[in-house]
Design an enzyme around this catalytic site. Sequence first.
Site, mmCIF file in Angstrom:
data_model
loop_
_atom_site.group_PDB
_atom_site.id
_atom_site.type_symbol
_atom_site.label_atom_id
_atom_site.label_comp_id
_atom_site.label_asym_id
_atom_site.label_seq_id
_atom_site.Cartn_x
_atom_site.Cartn_y
_atom_site.Cartn_z
ATOM 1 N N LYS A 16 0.863 -1.195 0.120
ATOM 2 C CA LYS A 16 0.047 -0.017 -0.003
ATOM 3 C C LYS A 16 0.883 1.244 -0.126
ATOM 4 O O LYS A 16 0.593 2.224 -0.826
ATOM 5 C CB LYS A 16 -1.152 0.062 1.098
ATOM 6 C CG LYS A 16 -1.824 -1.298 1.282
ATOM 7 C CD LYS A 16 -2.390 -1.189 2.615
ATOM 8 C CE LYS A 16 -1.635 -1.354 3.728
ATOM 9 N NZ LYS A 16 -1.296 -2.911 3.871
ATOM 10 N N GLY A 40 3.448 -1.007 9.055
ATOM 11 C CA GLY A 40 4.939 -0.820 8.308
ATOM 12 C C GLY A 40 4.858 -0.533 6.826
ATOM 13 O O GLY A 40 4.508 -1.576 6.214
ATOM 14 N N HIS A 41 4.912 0.658 6.412
ATOM 15 C CA HIS A 41 4.774 0.992 4.952
ATOM 16 C C HIS A 41 6.223 1.195 4.478
ATOM 17 O O HIS A 41 6.762 2.254 4.865
ATOM 18 C CB HIS A 41 3.703 2.164 4.696
ATOM 19 C CG HIS A 41 2.519 1.466 5.091
ATOM 20 N ND1 HIS A 41 1.312 2.299 4.949
ATOM 21 C CD2 HIS A 41 1.902 0.315 5.792
ATOM 22 C CE1 HIS A 41 0.441 1.870 5.550
ATOM 23 N NE2 HIS A 41 0.524 0.491 5.947
ATOM 24 N N ARG A 142 -15.080 3.880 26.123
ATOM 25 C CA ARG A 142 -14.936 5.143 26.509
ATOM 26 C C ARG A 142 -14.033 5.546 27.580
ATOM 27 O O ARG A 142 -14.250 6.368 28.738
ATOM 28 C CB ARG A 142 -16.496 5.836 26.964
ATOM 29 C CG ARG A 142 -17.318 5.659 25.803
ATOM 30 C CD ARG A 142 -18.661 5.528 25.841
ATOM 31 N NE ARG A 142 -18.951 4.265 26.587
ATOM 32 C CZ ARG A 142 -19.920 3.736 27.118
ATOM 33 N NH1 ARG A 142 -21.085 4.426 26.796
ATOM 34 N NH2 ARG A 142 -20.150 2.336 27.396
ATOM 35 N N GLN A 223 -2.942 -2.215 6.975
ATOM 36 C CA GLN A 223 -3.398 -3.541 7.313
ATOM 37 C C GLN A 223 -4.280 -4.141 5.991
ATOM 38 O O GLN A 223 -3.784 -3.466 5.087
ATOM 39 C CB GLN A 223 -4.326 -3.853 8.528
ATOM 40 C CG GLN A 223 -3.333 -3.810 9.880
ATOM 41 C CD GLN A 223 -3.170 -2.458 10.406
ATOM 42 O OE1 GLN A 223 -4.163 -1.687 10.567
ATOM 43 N NE2 GLN A 223 -2.009 -2.016 10.701
ATOM 44 N N THR A 238 -6.591 -7.526 13.187
ATOM 45 C CA THR A 238 -6.323 -6.248 14.024
ATOM 46 C C THR A 238 -7.672 -5.569 14.631
ATOM 47 O O THR A 238 -8.582 -6.254 14.706
ATOM 48 C CB THR A 238 -5.521 -5.220 13.362
ATOM 49 O OG1 THR A 238 -5.066 -4.199 14.050
ATOM 50 C CG2 THR A 238 -6.400 -4.648 12.163
ATOM 51 N N THR A 299 7.530 -3.832 10.308
ATOM 52 C CA THR A 299 7.289 -3.305 11.652
ATOM 53 C C THR A 299 8.111 -4.220 12.709
ATOM 54 O O THR A 299 8.849 -3.708 13.350
ATOM 55 C CB THR A 299 6.021 -3.280 11.986
ATOM 56 O OG1 THR A 299 5.376 -2.433 11.367
ATOM 57 C CG2 THR A 299 5.548 -2.856 13.681
ATOM 58 N N GLY A 420 8.549 -3.891 -9.357
ATOM 59 C CA GLY A 420 9.692 -3.653 -8.629
ATOM 60 C C GLY A 420 9.524 -2.915 -7.375
ATOM 61 O O GLY A 420 8.577 -2.384 -7.313
HETATM 62 P P1 GDP Z 1 2.428 -2.301 3.084
HETATM 63 O O1 GDP Z 1 2.377 -2.423 4.531
HETATM 64 O O2 GDP Z 1 1.091 -2.705 2.209
HETATM 65 O O3 GDP Z 1 2.790 -1.021 2.634
HETATM 66 O O4 GDP Z 1 3.384 -3.165 2.397
HETATM 67 P P2 GDP Z 1 4.841 -3.480 2.951
HETATM 68 O O5 GDP Z 1 5.779 -1.891 2.897
HETATM 69 O O6 GDP Z 1 4.923 -3.609 4.588
HETATM 70 O O7 GDP Z 1 5.456 -4.623 2.159
HETATM 71 C C1 GDP Z 1 5.700 -4.620 0.859
HETATM 72 C C2 GDP Z 1 7.162 -4.636 0.385
HETATM 73 O O8 GDP Z 1 7.202 -4.959 -0.895
HETATM 74 C C3 GDP Z 1 7.879 -3.288 0.670
HETATM 75 O O9 GDP Z 1 9.143 -3.892 1.068
HETATM 76 C C4 GDP Z 1 7.808 -2.620 -0.504
HETATM 77 O O10 GDP Z 1 9.234 -1.909 -0.803
HETATM 78 C C5 GDP Z 1 7.919 -3.775 -1.619
HETATM 79 N N1 GDP Z 1 7.200 -3.883 -2.780
HETATM 80 C C6 GDP Z 1 5.881 -2.947 -3.009
HETATM 81 N N2 GDP Z 1 5.779 -3.252 -4.209
HETATM 82 C C7 GDP Z 1 6.505 -3.983 -4.933
HETATM 83 C C8 GDP Z 1 6.532 -4.508 -6.094
HETATM 84 O O11 GDP Z 1 5.787 -4.391 -7.139
HETATM 85 N N3 GDP Z 1 7.563 -5.414 -6.469
HETATM 86 C C9 GDP Z 1 8.667 -5.641 -5.525
HETATM 87 N N4 GDP Z 1 9.674 -6.577 -5.819
HETATM 88 N N5 GDP Z 1 8.567 -5.037 -4.176
HETATM 89 C C10 GDP Z 1 7.645 -4.128 -4.018
HETATM 90 P P1 IMO Z 2 0.320 -2.765 7.098
HETATM 91 O O1 IMO Z 2 -0.154 -1.726 7.356
HETATM 92 C C1 IMO Z 2 0.494 -7.147 8.260
HETATM 93 C C2 IMO Z 2 -1.288 -8.407 12.135
HETATM 94 C C3 IMO Z 2 -0.340 -8.864 13.132
HETATM 95 C C4 IMO Z 2 -1.334 -9.795 13.816
HETATM 96 C C5 IMO Z 2 -2.449 -8.963 13.996
HETATM 97 C C6 IMO Z 2 -3.033 -8.008 15.119
HETATM 98 O O2 IMO Z 2 1.891 -2.915 7.138
HETATM 99 O O3 IMO Z 2 -0.141 -3.862 6.131
HETATM 100 P P2 IMO Z 2 -2.078 -6.166 16.265
HETATM 101 O O4 IMO Z 2 -0.752 -5.599 16.491
HETATM 102 O O5 IMO Z 2 -2.635 -5.038 15.068
HETATM 103 O O6 IMO Z 2 -3.201 -5.976 17.391
HETATM 104 O O7 IMO Z 2 -1.922 -7.441 15.434
HETATM 105 O O8 IMO Z 2 -2.662 -8.089 12.656
HETATM 106 N N1 IMO Z 2 -0.973 -7.070 11.798
HETATM 107 C C7 IMO Z 2 -0.386 -6.686 10.318
HETATM 108 N N2 IMO Z 2 0.182 -7.561 9.360
HETATM 109 N N3 IMO Z 2 0.668 -5.935 8.008
HETATM 110 C C8 IMO Z 2 0.239 -4.913 8.883
HETATM 111 O O9 IMO Z 2 0.164 -3.491 8.568
HETATM 112 C C9 IMO Z 2 -0.255 -5.542 10.044
HETATM 113 N N4 IMO Z 2 -0.792 -4.942 11.332
HETATM 114 C C10 IMO Z 2 -1.202 -5.753 12.156
HETATM 115 O O10 IMO Z 2 0.812 -9.406 12.724
HETATM 116 O O11 IMO Z 2 -1.473 -11.006 13.248
HETATM 117 MG MG MG Z 3 3.549 -3.490 5.922
#
Ligand code: GDP
Ligand code: IMO
Ligand code: MG
Length: 437
Positions: A16, A40-41, A142, A223, A238, A299, A420
Site C-alpha cells: 500500500k 509498516g509501509h 470510553r 493492514q 487487528t 514493523t 519492482g
Molecule cells: P504495506 O504495508 O502494504 O505498505 O507493504 P509493506 O511495505 O509492508 O511490504 C511490501 C514490500 O514490498 C515493501 O518492502 C515494498 O518495498 C515492496 N514492494 C512494493 N511493491 C513492490 C513490487 O511491485 N515489487 C517488489 N519486488 N517489491 C515491492
Molecule cells: P500494514 O499496514 C501485516 C497483524 C499482526 C497480527 C494481527 C493483530 O503494514 O499492512 P495488532 O498488533 O494489529 O493487534 O496485530 O494483525 N498486523 C499486520 N500484518 N501488516 C500490517 O500492517 C499489520 N498490522 C497488524 O501481525 O497478526
Molecule cells: Mg506493511
Amino acid sequence: MPSLAVVGSQWGDEGKGKIVDYLAEEAQVVARFQGGNNAGHSVKVGEELFKLHHLPSGILRKGKLAVIGNGVVIDPGVLISEIDGLESRGVSVANLRISDRAHVIMPYHKLLDGAEERLRKGAKVGTTGRGIGPAYADKAARLGIRMMDIVDDGLLREKLGFLVPLKQRYLEMCGDATKLDGAAMLKEYSAHGTRLGPFVTDTGAIVRDALKKRKNVLFEGAQGTMLDIDHGTYPYVTSSATVAGNAASGSGVPPSAIDDVFGVVKAYTTRVGEGPFPTELLDDIGKTIADKGGEFGTTTGRSRRCGWLDLMVTKHAHALSGFTGLAMTKIDVLGGFDELKICTHYRLDGKKVAHFPADLRVLQKCEPVYKRFDGWEDLEGAALDRVLKRGFSALPENMRRYVRFVEKEMGVPVTMLGLGRRRHEILDLRKRKWKNK
Ligand code: GDP
Ligand code: IMO
Ligand code: MG
C-alpha cells in the site's frame, strides 16, 4: 482522481505504501484513517528506503498535506521518533496535521497487549505488541485518551487520575506486576503533547474543505481486509476497520465524498502472525517466494508466511470495499517459476463455497481449488526498462494471462502493476482500455 481510497485486500503488507507514494504525486492531501504503528509501509525512493509506521506515505512528497485522521491510534513517542528520523534525512514534516480526536496508545496498552497474549496460551493472535488492541478497546469503552487531552495537560491529569489505578488493577489481574507511575506518565505525555501540539487540529474539517475545493485526496489504508475487526479471520485480526467504508469515518468525511477505491493485491499472498491461511505454501516454493520477495515484516521483522494468490480472499475484499481498480504488486517476484497457481474458490463437502466463512472451523475444512498457469522468465535490466517504457503489451505473454485472469475473475481492472521495489518500477494502467469479458 479526485478522491481515492487505497486499501489492502489480503492480510496486510500488500504494498500500500508504495502505491500511495506513487499516486501521491497527483494528490494534494494524503490521509491515514485507521490502525497505528502496527503498520509498516516501506517506500523505496531511488536507493533510499523509508519505513513509515504512523506517518502517511504522502509525507515523502514535497508540499502535500499529510493527515493522521481521527480513526488512527497514536503512540506519541514513536511518532516523534519517526518525525525526527525523517527530518534528519531532509524530509520536512511541516505539512503534517494530526487529528485532535485520534486516540493515544498509553504505556499500559503496550503492557496489556503482551499480558493478554500470554494469557491466550495456545490461541495467541501474534500481535505486533504495539498496544493497538487495548488502545482501541479503551476507545470503545470510553476510557480512551485523545490527542487533544495530551495537548492540554489539565485534561490529561484528570483522566490519568482514574485511569492509572484502574489499569493497575487490570494489569495485576492479567499477571503483570509492573507498577504504573502516574506522575511520570503525566510528565512524559504532557511533553509529547507540547511537542506535537502545533500539528494537532480538527483534521476532518481540513479534509472536508479540501474535498469541497475539488482537491485530490488520497486515503491510505493500513493492514488488510482479512485483518478487519468485523470481516477478517476473527479473532486473528487487528482492532480497526480496514475496509474502504472506514476511510470516510476514520478521516471525518461522508462516504459519498470518496470517488474511487483501489484494492492493493499482492500477486501472491502473505500473512504475519497467527491465524488461518488456506493457500499457505509450507514447501520450498513458499520459501523461494519469501526470499525473492524479501517477505520480512516492516514493523516487527518477523518472517511473513507465503502462499498462492487466493481469489476467495480478494473477492471478499472487493465485496466489502467495492474496488474500482486493482493495484497488483510484486508480480516480478513470481518470475522464474515453471508454474504458478491461483486459488479460484474453496470446496467443502464436494460443494463450491459461496462466501468467505465466518467460522474458522469451517474455513479449516475448506479445500482451496487451484487453476495452474505457466510461468515466465524474470523481468530484469533492459527487459524491465523496455516494459516500463512500452507498457502492458510488452509484458511476457504468460504474465499478461495471469493478470487478465485476475481482472476477469474479480470483474475489476488492474490499474497499477508493481514490477519492482523502486518508485518508478510500476506500470500505470489507468488509461488502458479494459473490457470485462
Ligand atoms: P504495506 O504495508 O502494504 O505498505 O507493504 P509493506 O511495505 O509492508 O511490504 C511490501 C514490500 O514490498 C515493501 O518492502 C515494498 O518495498 C515492496 N514492494 C512494493 N511493491 C513492490 C513490487 O511491485 N515489487 C517488489 N519486488 N517489491 C515491492
Ligand atoms: P500494514 O499496514 C501485516 C497483524 C499482526 C497480527 C494481527 C493483530 O503494514 O499492512 P495488532 O498488533 O494489529 O493487534 O496485530 O494483525 N498486523 C499486520 N500484518 N501488516 C500490517 O500492517 C499489520 N498490522 C497488524 O501481525 O497478526
Ligand atoms: Mg506493511
